[in-house]
Design a protein around this motif. Structure first.
Motif, short mmCIF file in Angstrom:
data_model
loop_
_atom_site.label_atom_id
_atom_site.label_comp_id
_atom_site.label_asym_id
_atom_site.label_seq_id
_atom_site.Cartn_x
_atom_site.Cartn_y
_atom_site.Cartn_z
N ALA A 5 0.85 -1.19 0.00
CA ALA A 5 0.00 0.00 0.00
C ALA A 5 0.89 1.24 0.00
CB ALA A 5 -0.92 0.03 1.22
N VAL A 6 0.33 2.31 -0.56
CA VAL A 6 0.97 3.62 -0.49
C VAL A 6 0.10 4.50 0.39
CG1 VAL A 6 1.75 5.63 -1.78
CG2 VAL A 6 1.96 3.35 -2.79
N GLU A 7 0.73 5.18 1.32
CA GLU A 7 0.00 6.06 2.23
C GLU A 7 0.25 7.52 1.86
OE1 GLU A 7 0.08 3.31 6.28
OE2 GLU A 7 1.45 5.04 6.12
N GLY A 8 -0.73 8.35 2.17
CA GLY A 8 -0.55 9.76 1.92
C GLY A 8 -1.83 10.52 2.09
N ASP A 9 -1.71 11.83 2.24
CA ASP A 9 -2.84 12.72 2.35
C ASP A 9 -2.66 13.82 1.32
OD1 ASP A 9 -5.01 14.21 3.06
OD2 ASP A 9 -4.18 14.95 4.96
N GLY A 10 -3.16 13.58 0.11
CA GLY A 10 -2.95 14.53 -0.98
C GLY A 10 -1.69 14.25 -1.77
N LYS A 11 -0.71 13.55 -1.18
CA LYS A 11 0.50 13.13 -1.87
C LYS A 11 1.13 12.01 -1.05
CE LYS A 11 3.55 16.60 0.20
NZ LYS A 11 4.53 17.66 -0.05
N VAL A 12 2.09 11.33 -1.62
CA VAL A 12 2.73 10.20 -0.96
C VAL A 12 3.47 10.66 0.30
CG1 VAL A 12 4.53 8.44 -1.17
CG2 VAL A 12 3.03 8.92 -3.10
N THR A 13 3.28 9.89 1.38
CA THR A 13 4.06 10.12 2.60
C THR A 13 4.81 8.87 3.05
OG1 THR A 13 2.13 9.63 3.98
CG2 THR A 13 2.54 11.95 3.43
N ALA A 14 4.37 7.69 2.59
CA ALA A 14 5.03 6.45 2.99
C ALA A 14 4.55 5.31 2.10
CB ALA A 14 4.77 6.12 4.45
N ILE A 15 5.33 4.24 2.10
CA ILE A 15 4.91 3.01 1.44
C ILE A 15 4.95 1.89 2.47
CG2 ILE A 15 7.24 2.44 0.61
CD1 ILE A 15 5.85 1.34 -1.95
N VAL A 16 3.91 1.07 2.46
CA VAL A 16 3.83 -0.06 3.39
C VAL A 16 4.33 -1.30 2.67
CG1 VAL A 16 2.32 -1.45 4.85
CG2 VAL A 16 1.84 0.99 4.52
N VAL A 17 5.23 -2.03 3.32
CA VAL A 17 5.92 -3.15 2.70
C VAL A 17 5.71 -4.40 3.55
CG1 VAL A 17 8.17 -4.02 1.95
CG2 VAL A 17 7.65 -1.58 1.78
N GLU A 18 5.47 -5.52 2.88
CA GLU A 18 5.36 -6.81 3.57
C GLU A 18 6.64 -7.60 3.36
OE1 GLU A 18 2.37 -10.68 3.90
OE2 GLU A 18 2.39 -9.48 2.07
N ARG A 19 7.17 -8.14 4.47
CA ARG A 19 8.34 -9.00 4.36
C ARG A 19 7.94 -10.32 3.71
NH1 ARG A 19 12.67 -7.26 3.80
NH2 ARG A 19 12.80 -6.07 5.73
N THR A 20 8.78 -10.82 2.82
CA THR A 20 8.47 -12.05 2.10
C THR A 20 9.53 -13.11 2.37
OG1 THR A 20 9.71 -11.48 0.10
CG2 THR A 20 7.42 -10.72 0.23
N ALA A 21 9.22 -14.32 1.95
CA ALA A 21 10.18 -15.42 1.94
C ALA A 21 10.08 -16.07 0.56
CB ALA A 21 9.86 -16.44 3.03
N VAL A 22 11.19 -16.55 0.03
CA VAL A 22 11.20 -17.17 -1.29
C VAL A 22 11.07 -18.67 -1.14
CG1 VAL A 22 12.54 -17.56 -3.39
CG2 VAL A 22 12.53 -15.30 -2.32
N GLN A 23 10.02 -19.21 -1.77
CA GLN A 23 9.80 -20.66 -1.77
C GLN A 23 9.63 -21.12 -3.20
OE1 GLN A 23 6.48 -21.61 0.79
NE2 GLN A 23 7.30 -20.42 2.53
N ALA A 24 10.48 -22.03 -3.64
CA ALA A 24 10.46 -22.55 -5.02
C ALA A 24 10.51 -21.40 -6.03
CB ALA A 24 9.22 -23.42 -5.24
N GLY A 25 11.30 -20.38 -5.70
CA GLY A 25 11.47 -19.26 -6.61
C GLY A 25 10.40 -18.19 -6.53
N ARG A 26 9.37 -18.40 -5.73
CA ARG A 26 8.26 -17.45 -5.62
C ARG A 26 8.32 -16.72 -4.28
NH1 ARG A 26 2.53 -19.84 -6.74
NH2 ARG A 26 2.13 -17.60 -6.72
N ALA A 27 7.89 -15.46 -4.32
CA ALA A 27 7.84 -14.65 -3.10
C ALA A 27 6.52 -14.91 -2.38
CB ALA A 27 7.97 -13.17 -3.44
N ILE A 28 6.62 -15.33 -1.13
CA ILE A 28 5.44 -15.63 -0.32
C ILE A 28 5.39 -14.64 0.85
CG2 ILE A 28 4.22 -17.39 1.02
CD1 ILE A 28 4.59 -18.09 -1.92
N GLY A 29 4.25 -14.00 1.04
CA GLY A 29 4.11 -13.04 2.12
C GLY A 29 4.17 -13.68 3.49
N THR A 30 4.77 -12.97 4.45
CA THR A 30 4.89 -13.48 5.82
C THR A 30 3.94 -12.79 6.79
OG1 THR A 30 6.60 -11.87 6.42
CG2 THR A 30 7.34 -13.94 5.40
N SER A 31 3.20 -11.79 6.31
CA SER A 31 2.27 -10.99 7.12
C SER A 31 3.00 -9.97 8.00
CB SER A 31 1.36 -11.85 7.99
OG SER A 31 0.55 -12.68 7.17
N GLU A 32 4.32 -9.96 7.99
CA GLU A 32 5.08 -8.95 8.72
C GLU A 32 5.21 -7.71 7.84
OE1 GLU A 32 9.67 -8.00 10.12
OE2 GLU A 32 9.10 -10.05 9.60
#
Length: 434
Positions: free
Chosen positions: A272-299
């Motif tokens: 997600a991108v956060e902001g009020d009228g313009k960008v103020t931050a980006i929200v990032v999820e930590r991932t783990a790579v399994q069989a070459g694919r990125a899987i979300g960890t919910s962190e």
């Protein structure tokens, strides 16, 4: 006589024209159309302005265009000035070499906020593409986030970090150079969903980050796999990962001496991108790579920033009446054949993959299919038919001779040390030919 229309004057278009002239010699006439009054497509507006040696391939395309039976037809927009069906009436084969000029959509909440831009727009801005000359990216921020782990992301990060002196000899347009030098950016974060072993960055481009005068790359050594695992990589990727290892070995004290950090954030997926009228931050999820694919960890975590540049790929523009594969972002085709008399080549055929040189065998391959399909030609009117239509509609065609005048004018107005100062307005381009 065979009559071919190629739509798009980038590498795929010119390699296809070259293939046609080598196969048929004087028994073919090729018209290369472009909506801009200037040729060469992404060589002009996509290749980084500080990579002038790569742009030199345009000299080869110029040789193709100087043949008597090859013609550049600029300032003609498909779908507005002429349709595919009309061109098929005039030409034995119509070959779409339109590339993939649009950004793949960043499909997360907040992606439409001011301060979020795609790489096609940002790269077009600093390369002088008329469509993006007025972009005015939000550079008055201390942190920019670049999403993607390919060479385009590297180009963007490097351009953000360079000094004015480091742009000497480049053809970055002046409005972008001035804006970049006045920017407040002190940190560039490159986000990648997967890890170092899955990057798409080539060694030369990645190595350049280690030689910037006011910036230093930062890699967390904990993100790197055991060094022994590098042996399983193909040689180019192994060399790229070697650069990442050298970045991870930079002592912490070095960062106190450089004003800009280029931080690689692996195993990180934007959500997600956060902001009020313009960008103020980006929200990032930590991932783990399994069989070459990125899987979300919910962190998740936040990166405060004022600019987000999405470099996650490109897609071809659909054309009414031409089958299109929405999932792959390219024309639906069978090895270049779309419909009888209608073909595609380059990124328009295979999607945005491969290097500039990949388009050469692609162009020769599609001409082999055209040859098998059209034989000696069907006696169509070719360029004479199009010219009559253009005159009737009052189209203002720009020829290759016109382009050479535009090019000379750009060279004459260049700042000291630069090869050219591009016109970024179509009307100015056309005016310069007179």
């Amino acid at each position: 006589m065979r009559h071919l229309a190629i739509i798009g004057s980038g590498p795929a278009g010119y390699y296809t024209a070259e293939a046609a002239t080598k196969l048929w010699g004087e028994d073919v006439k090729v018209d290369i159309f472009d909506r801009l009054p200037v040729p060469y497509g992404l060589i002009r507006t996509g290749v980084a302005p500080d990579h002038q040696s790569i742009k030199g391939v345009s000299r080869r395309y110029e040789g193709t265009n100087l043949a008597d039976n090859v013609r550049f037809v600029g300032n003609v927009t498909l779908g507005e000035d002429v349709t595919v069906a009309e061109l098929q009436d005039f030409y034995d084969a119509v070959i779409l070499a339109t590339g993939a000029p649009h950004d793949r959509k960043l499909d997360i909440p907040g992606a439409d906020l001011p301060g979020v831009v795609g790489s096609a727009a940002f790269v077009g801005w600093y390369n002088g593409h008329p469509q993006f000359a007025a972009l005015d990216p939000l550079l008055h921020t201390d942190t920019a986030v670049v999403i993607g782990m390919g060479n385009v992301a590297l180009d963007v990060a490097r351009i953000l970090a360079k000094t004015r002196d480091e742009f000497a000899g480049s053809d970055i347009v002046s409005h972008a150079l001035e804006a970049l030098q006045a920017s407040g950016i002190r940190r560039v974060v490159i986000l990648g969903r997967r890890g170092p072993h899955q990057i798409m960055m080539t060694p030369k481009e990645l190595g350049e980050l280690g030689h910037l005068s006011r910036a230093a790359p930062r890699v967390d050594a904990a993100d790197l796999p055991d060094e022994g695992e590098d042996a399983l990589l193909e040689p180019g990727l192994r060399k790229s990962v070697g650069h990442l290892r050298s970045f991870a070995a930079i002592p912490e004290s070095h960062y106190a001496d450089v004003p800009i950090e280029v931080t690689f954030d692996f195993f990180a997926a934007p959500v997600a991108v956060e902001g009020d009228g313009k960008v103020t931050a980006i929200v990032v999820e930590r991932t783990a790579v399994q069989a070459g694919r990125a899987i979300g960890t919910s962190e998740t975590y936040r990166i405060p920033c004022g600019l987000v540049i999405s470099c996650i790929g490109y897609q071809t523009s659909p054309i009414p009446g031409v089958p299109f594969d929405e999932r792959l972002g390219r024309f639906a085709n069978d090895e270049g054949r779309i419909l009888p008399g209608l073909y595609c080549v380059g990124w328009a055929r295979r999607g945005p993959s491969g290097t500039i040189g990949t388009n050469r065998p692609d162009g020769f391959a599609v001409i082999e299919k055209v040859a098998a399909d059209i034989g000696g030609g069907a006696g169509k009117a070719g360029r004479a038919g199009f010219d009559a239509l253009a005159e009737a509609r009052g189209l203002d065609i720009v020829t290759f001779r016109d382009w050479k005048k535009i090019e000379a004018a750009e060279e004459a107005r260049a700042r000291e040390g630069a090869p050219r100062e591009k016109f970024v307005d179509i009307a100015e381009m056309i005016k310069a030919r007179s």
